[in-house]
Scaffold this motif. Structure first.
Motif, PDB file in Angstrom:
ATOM      1  N   ILE A 283       0.976  -1.151  -0.013  1.00 52.46           N
ATOM      2  CA  ILE A 283       0.013  -0.041  -0.055  1.00 52.46           C
ATOM      3  C   ILE A 283       0.786   1.099  -0.096  1.00 52.46           C
ATOM      4  CG2 ILE A 283      -1.724   1.433   1.430  1.00 52.46           C
ATOM      5  CD1 ILE A 283      -2.995  -1.163   2.276  1.00 52.46           C
ATOM      6  N   ARG A 284       1.712   1.077   0.758  1.00 51.27           N
ATOM      7  CA  ARG A 284       2.741   2.408   0.942  1.00 51.27           C
ATOM      8  C   ARG A 284       3.319   2.676  -0.751  1.00 51.27           C
ATOM      9  NH1 ARG A 284       4.927  -0.318   5.442  1.00 51.27           N
ATOM     10  NH2 ARG A 284       4.449   0.615   7.326  1.00 51.27           N
ATOM     11  N   LYS A 285       3.802   1.754  -1.350  1.00 58.20           N
ATOM     12  CA  LYS A 285       4.416   1.857  -2.579  1.00 58.20           C
ATOM     13  C   LYS A 285       3.338   2.503  -3.691  1.00 58.20           C
ATOM     14  CE  LYS A 285       7.648  -2.084  -2.177  1.00 58.20           C
ATOM     15  NZ  LYS A 285       8.068  -3.176  -2.782  1.00 58.20           N
ATOM     16  N   LYS A 286       1.932   1.863  -3.546  1.00 54.86           N
ATOM     17  CA  LYS A 286       0.999   2.295  -4.395  1.00 54.86           C
ATOM     18  C   LYS A 286       0.475   3.729  -4.049  1.00 54.86           C
ATOM     19  CE  LYS A 286      -0.468  -2.400  -5.246  1.00 54.86           C
ATOM     20  NZ  LYS A 286       0.091  -2.564  -6.689  1.00 54.86           N
ATOM     21  N   LEU A 287       0.616   4.267  -2.622  1.00 50.77           N
ATOM     22  CA  LEU A 287       0.123   5.424  -2.254  1.00 50.77           C
ATOM     23  C   LEU A 287       1.345   6.332  -3.093  1.00 50.77           C
ATOM     24  CD1 LEU A 287      -1.006   5.150   1.445  1.00 50.77           C
ATOM     25  CD2 LEU A 287      -2.374   5.696  -0.576  1.00 50.77           C
ATOM     26  N   ALA A 288       2.460   5.909  -2.698  1.00 56.07           N
ATOM     27  CA  ALA A 288       3.555   6.781  -3.216  1.00 56.07           C
ATOM     28  C   ALA A 288       3.309   7.190  -4.771  1.00 56.07           C
ATOM     29  CB  ALA A 288       4.890   6.265  -3.128  1.00 56.07           C
ATOM     30  N   LYS A 289       2.750   6.346  -5.503  1.00 60.36           N
ATOM     31  CA  LYS A 289       2.565   6.337  -7.007  1.00 60.36           C
ATOM     32  C   LYS A 289       1.155   7.119  -7.212  1.00 60.36           C
ATOM     33  CE  LYS A 289       4.980   2.351  -8.406  1.00 60.36           C
ATOM     34  NZ  LYS A 289       4.843   0.796  -9.038  1.00 60.36           N
ATOM     35  N   GLY A 290       0.565   7.662  -6.138  1.00 55.67           N
ATOM     36  CA  GLY A 290      -0.637   8.335  -6.344  1.00 55.67           C
ATOM     37  C   GLY A 290      -2.028   7.795  -6.694  1.00 55.67           C
ATOM     38  N   LYS A 291      -1.905   6.287  -6.579  1.00 58.24           N
ATOM     39  CA  LYS A 291      -3.205   5.402  -6.761  1.00 58.24           C
ATOM     40  C   LYS A 291      -4.414   5.673  -5.871  1.00 58.24           C
ATOM     41  CE  LYS A 291      -0.434   2.135  -9.412  1.00 58.24           C
ATOM     42  NZ  LYS A 291      -0.597   0.491  -9.382  1.00 58.24           N
ATOM     43  N   ALA A 292      -5.361   5.645  -6.238  1.00 51.07           N
ATOM     44  CA  ALA A 292      -6.539   5.969  -5.306  1.00 51.07           C
ATOM     45  C   ALA A 292      -6.914   4.628  -4.379  1.00 51.07           C
ATOM     46  CB  ALA A 292      -7.771   6.198  -6.303  1.00 51.07           C
TER      47      ALA A 292
END
Length: 319
Positions: A283-292
């Motif tokens: 989740i951290r990685k995906k949030l860092a990529k700006g994913k919803a």
């Protein structure tokens, strides 16, 4: 002194049948020995410091049947204005106050059975006192007071229901003066200690018991009692040991099952934590990529609620 006529088991067929029945209630050598009024009076005098001489002054009111889950109290008797409940324990038991509460209410029901509880006249009761003689192998102090209130979930300074039990450690080197004043108690403890000693040398328990009885007779320890009732004492002692060993093994089995259940639960919790940590990293990685949130939930194959819960944990860890 020898037990009363009805407990001379070696020649009395009727009492042999009673012995067999009593074993269902975990009858013991201690109970048998101190069911004799002379022996019991000796024990009372040793505890109280009194010097009563007439055994007939005692009225034995020991419960004849088990009162709860096979439990049967050892000795209960009335002397003048007192009611005394004596118990023998070879294992540490912090529940003795609760057990004595059950015993004493049952004993009192018998004492007041002809009284009218709804009368305006106050029913006078003998003053109860509770004593435990401990000779187990776990360390215990010379003397201690066990309280019913120790078991209460909510402690109060002045509990409205209290019951105090005085426990005496009567193992060798403990309360020697008490045992000196009661030769029957001293003899019983010496017999038990001899049996334990010989059993530890590698003898079977039966061999240890037989050797201890013979040695006690040779040394004059409860000699008359052992000579008159040798076969019954041996069989009853072995039965006691079998009962205690069975209970010990049951406790160990329950403890083992508890440990195994705890280990299994620990593994389960550990696995769950590991899974959560793995999800949080993703989740951290995906949030860092700006994913919803919906996209993240779909990609990690979790619900949006679960993803939001893990994000809150991530934010807390970062504070």
């Amino acid at each position: 002194s020898l037990p009363k006529k009805e407990v001379k088991l070696n020649t009395n067929t009727k009492h042999k049948e009673e012995l067999s029945a009593n074993r269902n209630y975990k009858d013991t050598i201690f109970r048998w020995l101190f069911s004799d009024k002379e022996n019991l009076l000796s024990l009372y005098n040793a505890i109280s410091g009194k010097h009563y001489e007439d055994p007939e002054a005692l009225t034995i009111v020991t419960l004849k049947n088990a009162v709860y889950m096979g439990m049967k109290n050892d000795i209960a008797f009335v002397l003048e204005t007192g009611l005394y409940l004596y118990e023998h324990q070879s294992t540490v038991n912090p529940n003795m106050p609760l057990r004595d509460l059950i015993y004493v209410t049952t004993v009192l029901q018998g004492i007041i059975r002809d009284e009218d509880l709804y009368s305006s006249k106050l029913i006078k009761l003998p003053t109860p006192r509770f004593v435990v003689f401990y000779n187990g192998t776990e360390p215990q102090p010379h003397k201690q007071i066990l309280r019913l209130s120790d078991a209460y979930k909510n402690k109060t300074e002045n509990p409205e229901l209290e019951l105090m039990v005085t426990q005496y450690n009567v193992n060798p080197s403990y309360n020697e003066e008490l045992k000196r004043r009661c030769p029957e108690l001293d003899g019983y403890i010496k017999y038990v200690e001899k049996t334990r000693k010989y059993h530890k040398t590698g003898m079977t328990y039966e061999e240890a018991v037989k050797k201890s009885v013979d040695e006690c007779i040779e040394e004059g320890i409860l000699k008359e009692f052992f000579v008159k009732n040798k076969a019954e004492v041996i069989s009853m002692t072995i039965f006691e040991y079998d009962e205690e060993e069975h209970m010990r093994l049951e406790r160990e089995e329950q403890y083992r099952k508890g440990e195994e259940a705890g280990e299994a639960r620990g593994i389960e919790i550990g696995e769950a934590r590991g899974i959560n940590e793995g999800l949080k990293n993703q989740i951290r990685k995906k949030l860092a990529k700006g994913k919803a949130i919906p996209q993240i939930a779909d990609e990690v194959e979790e619900t949006e609620e679960k993803v939001l819960e893990l994000i809150k944990e991530i934010e807390t860890e970062q504070v």
